[in-house]
Design an enzyme around this catalytic site. Structure first.
Site, short mmCIF file in Angstrom:
data_model
loop_
_atom_site.label_atom_id
_atom_site.label_comp_id
_atom_site.label_asym_id
_atom_site.label_seq_id
_atom_site.Cartn_x
_atom_site.Cartn_y
_atom_site.Cartn_z
N ASP A 1 0.78 -1.24 -0.05
CA ASP A 1 0.17 -0.24 0.07
C ASP A 1 1.09 1.34 -0.09
OD1 ASP A 1 -1.56 2.15 0.64
OD2 ASP A 1 -2.65 1.11 2.29
N TYR B 1 2.29 -0.23 15.25
CA TYR B 1 1.37 -0.44 13.83
C TYR B 1 1.36 0.70 13.18
CZ TYR B 1 -2.96 -1.61 11.50
OH TYR B 1 -3.93 -1.93 10.69
N LYS C 1 -2.00 -1.88 7.91
CA LYS C 1 -2.54 -3.40 8.06
C LYS C 1 -1.60 -4.32 7.10
CE LYS C 1 -6.53 -1.85 6.80
NZ LYS C 1 -6.37 -0.36 7.21
MG LIG Z 1 -5.06 -2.34 2.24
#
Ligand SMILES: [Mg+2]
Length: 369
Positions: free
Chosen positions: A11, A233, A236
């Site tokens: 991403d 984090y 994802k």
């Molecule tokens: Mg994604």
């Protein structure tokens, strides 16, 4: 000749918010990979996207973990990041965690699933691409493909498959792995992989008496955990997988059948919610509702000496309409829970989100009871 199929994904920016990869990025990726093909680095390629993830499906003869292949993918992500930044896309370059390429994308942000094998007389392969979920989302469908005779008739009626398969399972918290054989160790396997946020299927290999060599993976799943890599984090870890079919392996129809059930997965909205995994076409792989619900796309190819014949956009079939309707019903039901579990993830998985920062201010106000 051995062929290697690699999916390398990242991403590196999307619009609006987390919904879609911009066409300019896909166009640039296609141009760069075309150059790599003409230079002989690649045998073939296909550029796909699901939600905010750019997925590069690559074929070559350089084996897994090839510096040339990973370098080519890294270069695509770096160049596309510049375009994403120029367009002020959301999260431009978010999966690029290092400025310096060290020879392999592992540990640097992108996800990767690769397998090398001798092409059979006919070599069907399915690339599964997911968005808004985690690698453990593959546990249930991969188990059904290779371990569940109620899904895969071949386990009963094909002598090649009758002795079962071997599952390589990662414990992603302790960084250990174990090999389990079905049907003998079926219950042990399920004891682990039912806990999908901790134990994930990494690869599946043929069992004994299968005409496909025992050391050639029949399935491989990307297992890169971004929060483990970066220490916190940062995005994802939407997974991808490759599954080979037919002639000693599950039929393509058996490979895609598990997705007719939209099982619950985690990773929806801020990586913090459970929701149904909705099978969809490439055209509909744009998760807009509460940044979801989580999606899976299946692209089927026939390999021809490394050339990708296809893709077949499997879940465009109306046969998955009912799975989509069910997924939307489940999405409605889960959304009604708002910030409550089991829509919101349990405390252990929320540790990797921004919630601990919110909780920090309450910590001195707790008294003994
Ligand atoms: Mg994604």
């Amino acid at each position: 000749m051995k062929t290697t199929v690699s999916i390398i994904k990242a991403d590196i920016g999307s619009y609006t918010g987390h919904q879609k990869v911009h066409e300019e990025l896909k166009k640039k990726a296609g141009e760069l990979l075309k150059d790599e093909k003409s230079k002989g680095t690649l045998l073939d390629y296909y550029v796909a996207s699901v939600g905010d993830d750019l997925d590069l499906i690559l074929t070559h003869d350089k084996g897994i973990d090839s510096k040339d292949i990973h370098g080519a993918a890294w270069n695509v992500f770096m160049e596309c990041t510049e375009i994403a930044k120029g367009l002020k896309l959301y999260g431009a370059g978010q999966d690029i965690l290092s400025d310096a390429f060290s020879g392999n994308v592992k540990g640097m942000g992108p996800g990767c699933a690769e397998m090398e094998f001798e092409e059979r007389r006919s070599e069907p392969i399915v690339a599964f691409l997911m968005d808004k979920t985690e690698p453990g989302a593959f546990n249930l469908p991969i188990f059904r493909m290779f371990g569940d005779p109620f899904n895969t008739a071949g386990l009963i009626i094909d002598p090649n498959m009758h002795k079962g398969f071997r599952f390589e399972v990662y414990d992603i918290k302790n960084h250990k792995k174990v090999m389990l054989k079905t049907p003998e160790e079926l219950y042990d396997l399920l004891a682990l992989i039912g806990a999908k946020s901790r134990y994930v299927i990494k690869r599946v290999y043929p069992g004994p008496e299968n005409k496909v060599p025992e050391n050639e993976a029949a399935a491989v799943i990307s297992t890169d955990k971004l929060h483990e890599i970066a220490g916190e984090y940062v995005g994802k870890d939407d997974p991808v997988a490759l599954v080979r079919g037919q002639s000693g392996l599950p039929a393509v129809g058996e490979i895609v059948e598990p997705f007719a059930f939209p099982h619950l997965v985690s990773g929806w909205m801020r990586g913090s919610h459970n929701g149904p995994l909705m099978p969809c076409s490439q055209k509909n792989a744009i998760p807009t509702r509460f940044d979801g619900p989580p999606r899976v796309v299946a692209l089927g190819f026939q390999l021809n000496e490394g050339t990708l014949v296809g893709p077949m956009d499997v879940f465009a079939d109306v046969a998955y309409d009912r799975a989509r309707t069910k997924a939307l019903e489940v999405a409605d039901y889960m959304r009604r829970h708002g910030p409550f579990e089991p829509h919101r993830l349990g405390p252990e998985d929320m540790e990797y989100t921004t919630l601990p920062k919110v909780m920090e201010k309450l910590k001195d106000r707790f008294e003994s009871i």
